[in-house]
Design a protein around this motif. Sequence first.
Motif, PDB file in Angstrom:
ATOM      1  N   GLY A 161       0.979  -1.027  -0.089  1.00 19.71           N
ATOM      2  CA  GLY A 161      -0.313   0.021  -0.100  1.00 19.71           C
ATOM      3  C   GLY A 161       0.801   1.145   0.056  1.00 19.71           C
ATOM      4  O   GLY A 161       0.641   1.713   0.409  1.00 19.71           O
ATOM      5  N   TYR A 162       1.896   1.805  -1.100  1.00 12.71           N
ATOM      6  CA  TYR A 162       2.225   2.404  -0.745  1.00 12.71           C
ATOM      7  C   TYR A 162       1.516   3.971  -1.663  1.00 12.71           C
ATOM      8  O   TYR A 162       0.657   3.577  -2.704  1.00 12.71           O
ATOM      9  CB  TYR A 162       3.526   1.932  -1.822  1.00 12.71           C
ATOM     10  N   LYS A 163       2.360   4.620  -1.359  1.00 15.50           N
ATOM     11  CA  LYS A 163       1.257   6.540  -2.286  1.00 15.50           C
ATOM     12  C   LYS A 163       1.542   5.995  -3.515  1.00 15.50           C
ATOM     13  O   LYS A 163       0.597   7.121  -4.169  1.00 15.50           O
ATOM     14  CB  LYS A 163       2.049   7.381  -1.771  1.00 15.50           C
ATOM     15  N   ASN A 164       2.527   5.426  -3.979  1.00 10.77           N
ATOM     16  CA  ASN A 164       3.011   5.988  -5.431  1.00 10.77           C
ATOM     17  C   ASN A 164       2.302   4.605  -6.437  1.00 10.77           C
ATOM     18  O   ASN A 164       1.829   4.316  -7.799  1.00 10.77           O
ATOM     19  CB  ASN A 164       4.388   5.691  -6.285  1.00 10.77           C
ATOM     20  N   ASN A 165       1.168   4.172  -5.468  1.00  6.59           N
ATOM     21  CA  ASN A 165      -0.044   3.155  -6.449  1.00  6.59           C
ATOM     22  C   ASN A 165      -0.782   3.794  -6.483  1.00  6.59           C
ATOM     23  O   ASN A 165      -1.392   3.401  -7.639  1.00  6.59           O
ATOM     24  CB  ASN A 165      -0.208   2.047  -5.543  1.00  6.59           C
ATOM     25  N   ILE A 166      -0.624   4.907  -6.404  1.00  7.92           N
ATOM     26  CA  ILE A 166      -2.458   5.913  -6.012  1.00  7.92           C
ATOM     27  C   ILE A 166      -1.609   7.531  -7.124  1.00  7.92           C
ATOM     28  O   ILE A 166      -2.621   7.342  -8.229  1.00  7.92           O
ATOM     29  CB  ILE A 166      -2.331   6.866  -5.145  1.00  7.92           C
ATOM     30  N   ILE A 208      -1.520  -2.695   4.495  1.00 12.68           N
ATOM     31  CA  ILE A 208      -0.900  -2.592   6.057  1.00 12.68           C
ATOM     32  C   ILE A 208      -1.629  -1.581   6.860  1.00 12.68           C
ATOM     33  O   ILE A 208      -1.278  -0.575   7.052  1.00 12.68           O
ATOM     34  CB  ILE A 208       0.413  -2.662   6.026  1.00 12.68           C
ATOM     35  N   GLY A 209      -2.505  -1.935   7.547  1.00 10.68           N
ATOM     36  CA  GLY A 209      -3.857  -1.366   8.642  1.00 10.68           C
ATOM     37  C   GLY A 209      -3.052   0.072   9.591  1.00 10.68           C
ATOM     38  O   GLY A 209      -3.449   1.123   9.125  1.00 10.68           O
ATOM     39  N   LYS A 210      -1.806  -0.487   9.834  1.00 11.06           N
ATOM     40  CA  LYS A 210      -0.938   0.852  11.346  1.00 11.06           C
ATOM     41  C   LYS A 210      -1.188   2.025  10.874  1.00 11.06           C
ATOM     42  O   LYS A 210      -0.915   2.794  10.692  1.00 11.06           O
ATOM     43  CB  LYS A 210      -0.578  -0.155  12.199  1.00 11.06           C
ATOM     44  N   PHE A 211      -0.264   1.692   9.102  1.00  2.94           N
ATOM     45  CA  PHE A 211       0.234   2.666   8.482  1.00  2.94           C
ATOM     46  C   PHE A 211      -1.056   3.464   7.528  1.00  2.94           C
ATOM     47  O   PHE A 211      -0.761   4.797   7.134  1.00  2.94           O
ATOM     48  CB  PHE A 211       0.301   2.182   7.439  1.00  2.94           C
ATOM     49  N   LEU A 212      -1.911   2.710   7.700  1.00  2.00           N
ATOM     50  CA  LEU A 212      -3.163   3.902   6.889  1.00  2.00           C
ATOM     51  C   LEU A 212      -3.458   5.301   8.087  1.00  2.00           C
ATOM     52  O   LEU A 212      -4.121   5.795   7.630  1.00  2.00           O
ATOM     53  CB  LEU A 212      -4.402   2.733   6.767  1.00  2.00           C
ATOM     54  N   ILE A 213      -3.493   4.618   9.267  1.00  2.00           N
ATOM     55  CA  ILE A 213      -3.972   5.953  10.483  1.00  2.00           C
ATOM     56  C   ILE A 213      -2.535   6.304  10.480  1.00  2.00           C
ATOM     57  O   ILE A 213      -2.676   7.257  11.831  1.00  2.00           O
ATOM     58  CB  ILE A 213      -4.384   5.437  11.893  1.00  2.00           C
ATOM     59  N   SER A 214      -0.802   6.279  10.097  1.00  2.00           N
ATOM     60  CA  SER A 214      -0.528   6.882  10.892  1.00  2.00           C
ATOM     61  C   SER A 214       0.007   8.410   9.920  1.00  2.00           C
ATOM     62  O   SER A 214       0.098   8.492   8.874  1.00  2.00           O
ATOM     63  CB  SER A 214       1.528   5.996  10.699  1.00  2.00           C
ATOM     64  N   LYS A 215       1.163   9.166  10.373  1.00  2.00           N
ATOM     65  CA  LYS A 215       1.383  10.944   9.724  1.00  2.00           C
ATOM     66  C   LYS A 215       2.016  10.132   7.679  1.00  2.00           C
ATOM     67  O   LYS A 215       2.623   9.576   7.998  1.00  2.00           O
ATOM     68  CB  LYS A 215       2.584  11.155  10.596  1.00  2.00           C
ATOM     69  N   LEU A 248       0.019   4.793   1.819  1.00  2.00           N
ATOM     70  CA  LEU A 248      -1.283   5.678   1.354  1.00  2.00           C
ATOM     71  C   LEU A 248      -2.183   5.712   3.337  1.00  2.00           C
ATOM     72  O   LEU A 248      -1.714   5.426   3.973  1.00  2.00           O
ATOM     73  CB  LEU A 248      -2.364   4.265   1.227  1.00  2.00           C
ATOM     74  N   SER A 249      -3.176   6.210   2.827  1.00  2.00           N
ATOM     75  CA  SER A 249      -4.269   7.284   4.224  1.00  2.00           C
ATOM     76  C   SER A 249      -5.673   6.100   4.106  1.00  2.00           C
ATOM     77  O   SER A 249      -5.234   5.315   2.883  1.00  2.00           O
ATOM     78  CB  SER A 249      -4.035   8.797   4.355  1.00  2.00           C
ATOM     79  N   ASP A 272      -7.756   7.467   1.477  1.00  2.00           N
ATOM     80  CA  ASP A 272      -7.414   7.314   0.484  1.00  2.00           C
ATOM     81  C   ASP A 272      -7.757   5.341  -0.035  1.00  2.00           C
ATOM     82  O   ASP A 272      -8.164   5.642  -1.624  1.00  2.00           O
ATOM     83  CB  ASP A 272      -5.595   7.042  -0.257  1.00  2.00           C
ATOM     84  N   THR A 273      -7.769   5.137   0.946  1.00  2.00           N
ATOM     85  CA  THR A 273      -8.540   3.063   0.530  1.00  2.00           C
ATOM     86  C   THR A 273     -10.190   3.675  -0.007  1.00  2.00           C
ATOM     87  O   THR A 273     -10.823   3.242  -0.452  1.00  2.00           O
ATOM     88  CB  THR A 273      -8.697   3.073   1.207  1.00  2.00           C
ATOM     89  N   LEU A 274     -11.029   4.883   0.263  1.00  2.00           N
ATOM     90  CA  LEU A 274     -12.058   5.379   0.267  1.00  2.00           C
ATOM     91  C   LEU A 274     -12.412   6.009  -1.193  1.00  2.00           C
ATOM     92  O   LEU A 274     -13.789   6.389  -1.380  1.00  2.00           O
ATOM     93  CB  LEU A 274     -12.835   6.549   1.310  1.00  2.00           C
ATOM     94  N   LYS A 275     -11.540   6.429  -1.125  1.00  2.00           N
ATOM     95  CA  LYS A 275     -11.234   8.075  -2.609  1.00  2.00           C
ATOM     96  C   LYS A 275     -10.966   7.392  -3.727  1.00  2.00           C
ATOM     97  O   LYS A 275     -12.076   7.796  -5.294  1.00  2.00           O
ATOM     98  CB  LYS A 275     -10.194   8.958  -2.608  1.00  2.00           C
TER      99      LYS A 275
END
Length: 298
Positions: A105-110, A129-136, A145-146, A149-152
Amino acid sequence: MKKGFYILALTLIIFAVIAVFPIQTLAQKDQIKIPVLVYHYFAKGSKEAQECNSFAVVDIQNFEKQMEYLYKNNFKTLTMEELYKFLKGEYIPPKKAIVITMDDGYKNNITLAYPVLKKYGFKACIFVIGKFLISKNTSNEFEYLSLEDTLKYTDVFEFGSHTYDMHRLLNGMPILLQANMLDIIFDFVNNQVLINSPYFAYPFGAYDERVIEVLKSFNYKLAFTTKKGYVTSSTDLYEIPRFTISQKTTFDQFIKIVNGEYPDIYVHNPGHKTSKEKQHVKTLTEKKTKQTLLQKRG
């Protein structure tokens, strides 16, 4: 007399069709080989890809070339549900069916891969990886990714689980294989709160019978490994093989993989397990790669 003869003949034809059709359908289903591709990181160009020093990076120009080939040759990307229904015998996919997945789930996937997939009308699944979805997160594309992002980006991506916080190593071995059952269950509960998905990818491709039992108890439908091979009607739902696509994958190799012409290294066998020695080497390589990647990208 003639009328009776025609009725008898028609009846025999109907029975023949009913008897033969399931056999033909089964034969067609058994001949299907579906390649599941797995990507990780994307780079803006070959120079950046080289600087990443990652075994799993793909520059976006190569990715575009691969997707353009799939589009021009009439490939169809299956959703997770379509793949599941195929394995359950409830769906026969088109001849040129393929599944695209991305791990971590890296940002560059998006930022990089999403526009290409959308351009060609393709679907894919990112295992996060769930933990990183809510990390800074930062603007660095090699960040994760945030949750937002998983909703957009659901017009192209669906999102599966890569555990909440078990994409880690302990003494060079995947922590998922060392954790006790309560810790594994707790991790799965946490991740389902964020990503309510019945699809799972094993961190580092590592799993055992305990993990599979937990997956079943949580009603996961599919679980993906990193073993090379094609998905067929006999593939186990919790041991799905995939082909890793990286910068080292040549275009000729890619074409062979998607057309079912690549050597099918992994054939499912209930007793088949990756040796601890091989798994140890694999996970150490992954750890070194990630450390190098983060150092390079900051």
